[in-house]
Design a protein around this motif. Structure first.
Motif, PDB file in Angstrom:
ATOM      1  N   GLN A  64       0.677  -0.770  -0.162  1.00  0.00           N
ATOM      2  CA  GLN A  64      -0.174  -0.065  -0.022  1.00  0.00           C
ATOM      3  C   GLN A  64       0.683   1.273  -0.345  1.00  0.00           C
ATOM      4  OE1 GLN A  64      -3.034  -0.880   3.156  1.00  0.00           O
ATOM      5  NE2 GLN A  64      -4.139  -1.954   2.139  1.00  0.00           N
ATOM      6  N   ASN A  65       1.900   1.080  -0.103  1.00  0.00           N
ATOM      7  CA  ASN A  65       2.774   2.260  -0.158  1.00  0.00           C
ATOM      8  C   ASN A  65       4.004   2.392  -1.077  1.00  0.00           C
ATOM      9  OD1 ASN A  65       2.246   4.333   2.510  1.00  0.00           O
ATOM     10  ND2 ASN A  65       2.281   1.923   3.287  1.00  0.00           N
ATOM     11  N   LEU A  66       3.927   1.406  -2.233  1.00  0.00           N
ATOM     12  CA  LEU A  66       4.946   1.056  -3.511  1.00  0.00           C
ATOM     13  C   LEU A  66       3.838   2.105  -4.168  1.00  0.00           C
ATOM     14  CD1 LEU A  66       5.917  -2.376  -3.119  1.00  0.00           C
ATOM     15  CD2 LEU A  66       7.092  -0.007  -2.702  1.00  0.00           C
ATOM     16  N   GLY A  67       4.495   3.282  -5.337  1.00  0.00           N
ATOM     17  CA  GLY A  67       3.898   3.490  -6.375  1.00  0.00           C
ATOM     18  C   GLY A  67       3.312   2.444  -7.091  1.00  0.00           C
ATOM     19  N   PRO A  68       2.380   3.240  -8.889  1.00  0.00           N
ATOM     20  CA  PRO A  68       2.539   2.040  -9.603  1.00  0.00           C
ATOM     21  C   PRO A  68       3.668   1.286 -10.620  1.00  0.00           C
ATOM     22  CG  PRO A  68       1.921   3.809  -9.252  1.00  0.00           C
ATOM     23  CD  PRO A  68       2.741   4.084  -8.362  1.00  0.00           C
ATOM     24  N   LEU A  69       3.168   0.339 -11.115  1.00  0.00           N
ATOM     25  CA  LEU A  69       4.016  -0.421 -11.198  1.00  0.00           C
ATOM     26  C   LEU A  69       3.650  -0.046 -12.423  1.00  0.00           C
ATOM     27  CD1 LEU A  69       3.913  -4.375 -10.553  1.00  0.00           C
ATOM     28  CD2 LEU A  69       5.802  -3.065 -10.287  1.00  0.00           C
ATOM     29  N   PRO A  70       4.789  -0.190 -13.771  1.00  0.00           N
ATOM     30  CA  PRO A  70       4.740   0.129 -15.348  1.00  0.00           C
ATOM     31  C   PRO A  70       3.899  -1.013 -15.891  1.00  0.00           C
ATOM     32  CG  PRO A  70       7.531  -0.172 -14.792  1.00  0.00           C
ATOM     33  CD  PRO A  70       6.459  -0.540 -13.486  1.00  0.00           C
ATOM     34  N   ASN A  71       3.048   0.267 -16.883  1.00  0.00           N
ATOM     35  CA  ASN A  71       2.164  -1.262 -17.982  1.00  0.00           C
ATOM     36  C   ASN A  71       2.663  -2.136 -17.912  1.00  0.00           C
ATOM     37  OD1 ASN A  71       0.233   0.682 -17.075  1.00  0.00           O
ATOM     38  ND2 ASN A  71       0.138   2.376 -18.540  1.00  0.00           N
ATOM     39  N   ASP A  72       4.068  -2.038 -18.740  1.00  0.00           N
ATOM     40  CA  ASP A  72       4.186  -3.283 -19.690  1.00  0.00           C
ATOM     41  C   ASP A  72       5.266  -4.267 -18.580  1.00  0.00           C
ATOM     42  OD1 ASP A  72       6.070  -1.652 -18.992  1.00  0.00           O
ATOM     43  OD2 ASP A  72       7.242  -1.365 -21.732  1.00  0.00           O
ATOM     44  N   VAL A  73       4.658  -4.319 -17.577  1.00  0.00           N
ATOM     45  CA  VAL A  73       5.664  -5.507 -17.081  1.00  0.00           C
ATOM     46  C   VAL A  73       5.207  -6.830 -17.343  1.00  0.00           C
ATOM     47  CG1 VAL A  73       3.976  -6.044 -14.943  1.00  0.00           C
ATOM     48  CG2 VAL A  73       5.912  -5.924 -14.354  1.00  0.00           C
ATOM     49  N   ILE A  74       6.128  -7.541 -16.825  1.00  0.00           N
ATOM     50  CA  ILE A  74       6.397  -9.290 -17.103  1.00  0.00           C
ATOM     51  C   ILE A  74       6.762 -10.289 -15.361  1.00  0.00           C
ATOM     52  CG2 ILE A  74       7.623 -11.248 -18.247  1.00  0.00           C
ATOM     53  CD1 ILE A  74       8.596  -9.042 -21.019  1.00  0.00           C
ATOM     54  N   LEU A  75       6.248 -10.993 -15.378  1.00  0.00           N
ATOM     55  CA  LEU A  75       6.444 -11.903 -14.400  1.00  0.00           C
ATOM     56  C   LEU A  75       7.087 -12.732 -14.398  1.00  0.00           C
ATOM     57  CD1 LEU A  75       3.883 -10.116 -13.250  1.00  0.00           C
ATOM     58  CD2 LEU A  75       3.694 -11.344 -11.507  1.00  0.00           C
ATOM     59  N   THR A  76       8.073 -13.131 -13.842  1.00  0.00           N
ATOM     60  CA  THR A  76       8.808 -14.128 -14.175  1.00  0.00           C
ATOM     61  C   THR A  76       9.532 -14.732 -12.321  1.00  0.00           C
ATOM     62  OG1 THR A  76      10.375 -16.466 -14.815  1.00  0.00           O
ATOM     63  CG2 THR A  76      10.825 -14.043 -14.075  1.00  0.00           C
ATOM     64  N   MET A  77       9.439 -16.118 -11.811  1.00  0.00           N
ATOM     65  CA  MET A  77       9.551 -16.793 -11.060  1.00  0.00           C
ATOM     66  C   MET A  77      10.853 -17.765 -10.914  1.00  0.00           C
ATOM     67  SD  MET A  77       7.851 -18.954  -7.679  1.00  0.00           S
ATOM     68  CE  MET A  77       6.613 -17.682  -7.894  1.00  0.00           C
ATOM     69  N   LYS A  78      11.825 -17.519 -10.380  1.00  0.00           N
ATOM     70  CA  LYS A  78      12.650 -18.100 -10.926  1.00  0.00           C
ATOM     71  C   LYS A  78      13.042 -19.133  -9.081  1.00  0.00           C
ATOM     72  CE  LYS A  78      16.497 -17.020 -13.812  1.00  0.00           C
ATOM     73  NZ  LYS A  78      17.482 -16.979 -13.794  1.00  0.00           N
ATOM     74  N   LEU A  79      13.343 -20.679  -9.104  1.00  0.00           N
ATOM     75  CA  LEU A  79      13.084 -21.934  -8.128  1.00  0.00           C
ATOM     76  C   LEU A  79      14.724 -21.994  -7.905  1.00  0.00           C
ATOM     77  CD1 LEU A  79      10.370 -23.931  -8.239  1.00  0.00           C
ATOM     78  CD2 LEU A  79      10.432 -21.411  -7.665  1.00  0.00           C
ATOM     79  N   HIS A  80      15.415 -21.814  -6.829  1.00  0.00           N
ATOM     80  CA  HIS A  80      17.003 -22.114  -6.291  1.00  0.00           C
ATOM     81  C   HIS A  80      16.434 -23.464  -5.394  1.00  0.00           C
ATOM     82  CE1 HIS A  80      18.679 -18.271  -7.423  1.00  0.00           C
ATOM     83  NE2 HIS A  80      17.167 -18.312  -7.605  1.00  0.00           N
ATOM     84  N   TYR A  81      17.258 -24.428  -5.553  1.00  0.00           N
ATOM     85  CA  TYR A  81      17.602 -25.485  -4.397  1.00  0.00           C
ATOM     86  C   TYR A  81      18.882 -26.073  -3.738  1.00  0.00           C
ATOM     87  CZ  TYR A  81      13.608 -26.471  -8.489  1.00  0.00           C
ATOM     88  OH  TYR A  81      13.028 -26.381  -9.275  1.00  0.00           O
ATOM     89  N   TYR A  82      18.298 -26.926  -3.072  1.00  0.00           N
ATOM     90  CA  TYR A  82      19.659 -27.993  -1.787  1.00  0.00           C
ATOM     91  C   TYR A  82      19.528 -29.036  -2.841  1.00  0.00           C
ATOM     92  CZ  TYR A  82      17.619 -24.580   2.399  1.00  0.00           C
ATOM     93  OH  TYR A  82      17.579 -23.999   2.665  1.00  0.00           O
ATOM     94  N   ASN A  83      21.015 -28.435  -3.566  1.00  0.00           N
ATOM     95  CA  ASN A  83      21.971 -28.795  -3.909  1.00  0.00           C
ATOM     96  C   ASN A  83      21.779 -30.221  -3.174  1.00  0.00           C
ATOM     97  OD1 ASN A  83      21.671 -27.338  -6.634  1.00  0.00           O
ATOM     98  ND2 ASN A  83      23.979 -27.198  -6.934  1.00  0.00           N
ATOM     99  N   SER A  84      22.038 -30.750  -2.261  1.00  0.00           N
ATOM    100  CA  SER A  84      22.574 -32.464  -2.061  1.00  0.00           C
ATOM    101  C   SER A  84      21.663 -32.841  -2.417  1.00  0.00           C
ATOM    102  CB  SER A  84      22.722 -31.716  -0.316  1.00  0.00           C
ATOM    103  OG  SER A  84      22.156 -31.138   0.623  1.00  0.00           O
ATOM    104  N   VAL A  85      20.668 -31.940  -1.871  1.00  0.00           N
ATOM    105  CA  VAL A  85      19.445 -33.351  -1.460  1.00  0.00           C
ATOM    106  C   VAL A  85      18.414 -33.707  -3.515  1.00  0.00           C
ATOM    107  CG1 VAL A  85      19.209 -33.646   0.851  1.00  0.00           C
ATOM    108  CG2 VAL A  85      17.665 -31.699  -0.859  1.00  0.00           C
ATOM    109  N   THR A  86      18.865 -32.265  -4.144  1.00  0.00           N
ATOM    110  CA  THR A  86      18.030 -32.449  -4.991  1.00  0.00           C
ATOM    111  C   THR A  86      18.713 -33.068  -6.359  1.00  0.00           C
ATOM    112  OG1 THR A  86      16.898 -29.855  -4.670  1.00  0.00           O
ATOM    113  CG2 THR A  86      16.439 -30.702  -6.558  1.00  0.00           C
ATOM    114  N   PRO A  87      17.520 -34.139  -7.334  1.00  0.00           N
ATOM    115  CA  PRO A  87      17.965 -34.759  -8.167  1.00  0.00           C
ATOM    116  C   PRO A  87      18.227 -33.899  -9.152  1.00  0.00           C
ATOM    117  CG  PRO A  87      15.897 -35.790  -7.627  1.00  0.00           C
ATOM    118  CD  PRO A  87      16.463 -34.950  -6.807  1.00  0.00           C
TER     119      PRO A  87
END
Length: 305
Positions: free
Chosen positions: A167-190
């Motif tokens: 509620q205290n952030l100004g507006p985003l640009p109209n042409d925004v793009i979303l992505t999500m990156k997942l990082h893992y614990y290498n010692s247990v992740t295949p």
């Protein structure tokens, strides 16, 4: 992910009015349900208050006296289905205890995804410690045992912190793009593991900001089995004046100190932060540089114009 698991995850996203978070946590399964709901509620809060989806893509819920908007499967809005698939992919990695961090990133130039305008970090640990919550302020931090009521209060405070910030952030640009990156614990992740909706991603070691970035800690919640920490980084010019907001970390020009690839205990990884109009994250340890990363099969572009 089986049909039964998918149905269960969908029910989590449809949490009832009085049970957004579990009334008690006595085992690892109940803790996992709590973490899933907290993560899904946080993503819903961010996407709603940043104006990424129409009102029809959310259902009304309440957390004490706080009115919430929770993402729902809105077939009239393919974008909501898009993000819910990302959330369900994170659920799969959480169930397997692989997920280290999910980073929701907003940028504007499809040819320069490393030049971000806003990012949200969700870090996860699997632990046997008691409940902790830390806002880097002695007036808003406490520790206790695995008391369900304290855990619920911690969840509520984290969501409130997110709402205050949004509620205290100004507006985003109209042409925004979303992505999500997942990082893992290498010692247990295949090596070949990819959650539903994700593919192998590129592990970038630098992020650029058009303006001066500011990093904010939303808080940390622990159930005794899981810990979830949330941080937000945005451009300083987007911050509006507000009182009692989230804690700003180490001044207005610094991104989260441990960088995007290193764990809390690896903060001595030398993340170089330049005091110009960009941030350069350059971990010094080989273990930090080679962490496995996933990204969505397709990025999402909201229709906000």
């Amino acid at each position: 992910m089986t049909t039964a698991q998918l149905s269960h995850d969908t029910r989590i996203l449809k949490a009832s009015k009085n049970t957004i978070f579990p009334t008690q946590i006595t085992n690892e399964h109940e803790s996992l349900v709590m973490v899933k709901k907290l993560f899904a509620t946080s993503i819903s809060c961010i996407t709603y208050l940043r104006g990424l989806f129409p009102e029809s893509s959310y259902r009304d819920r309440h957390l004490d006296d706080l009115s919430l908007k929770i993402l729902r499967e809105d077939k009239k809005c393919p974008g909501s289905l898009h993000i819910i698939k990302w959330i369900q992919g994170c659920f799969d990695a959480l169930e397997k205890r692989y997920l280290h961090m999910a980073v929701l990133t907003l940028y504007t130039n499809p040819k320069e995804p490393e030049k971000v305008t806003e990012l949200y970090q969700f870090k996860f640990k699997y632990t046997k410690k008691g409940t902790t919550m830390d806002f880097d302020s002695s007036s808003t931090s406490f520790e206790s045992g695995t008391n369900s009521e304290d855990i619920k209060k911690a969840c509520s405070l984290l969501i409130r912190q997110l709402y205050i910030l949004m509620q205290n952030l100004g507006p985003l640009p109209n042409d925004v793009i979303l992505t999500m990156k997942l990082h893992y614990y290498n010692s247990v992740t295949p090596y070949d593991y990819q959650p539903p909706g994700f593919k192998e991603g590129v592990n970038s070691h630098f992020l650029l900001f058009d303006g001066e970035p500011v990093s904010l800690r939303m808080g940390s919640v622990s159930s005794g089995f899981h810990i979830m920490k949330v941080k937000v980084t945005t451009e300083a010019t987007r911050m509006l004046d507000g009182e009692n907001g989230p804690v700003q970390e180490n001044g207005t020009t610094e991104i989260a100190h441990q960088g995007l690839d290193c764990d809390e205990e690896e903060e001595d990884c030398s993340n170089h932060i330049q005091r110009m109009n960009f941030v350069h994250i350059e971990p010094s340890f080989e273990s930090c540089r080679k962490k496995k990363v996933s990204e969505p099969l397709k990025v999402f572009i909201p229709n906000r114009k």
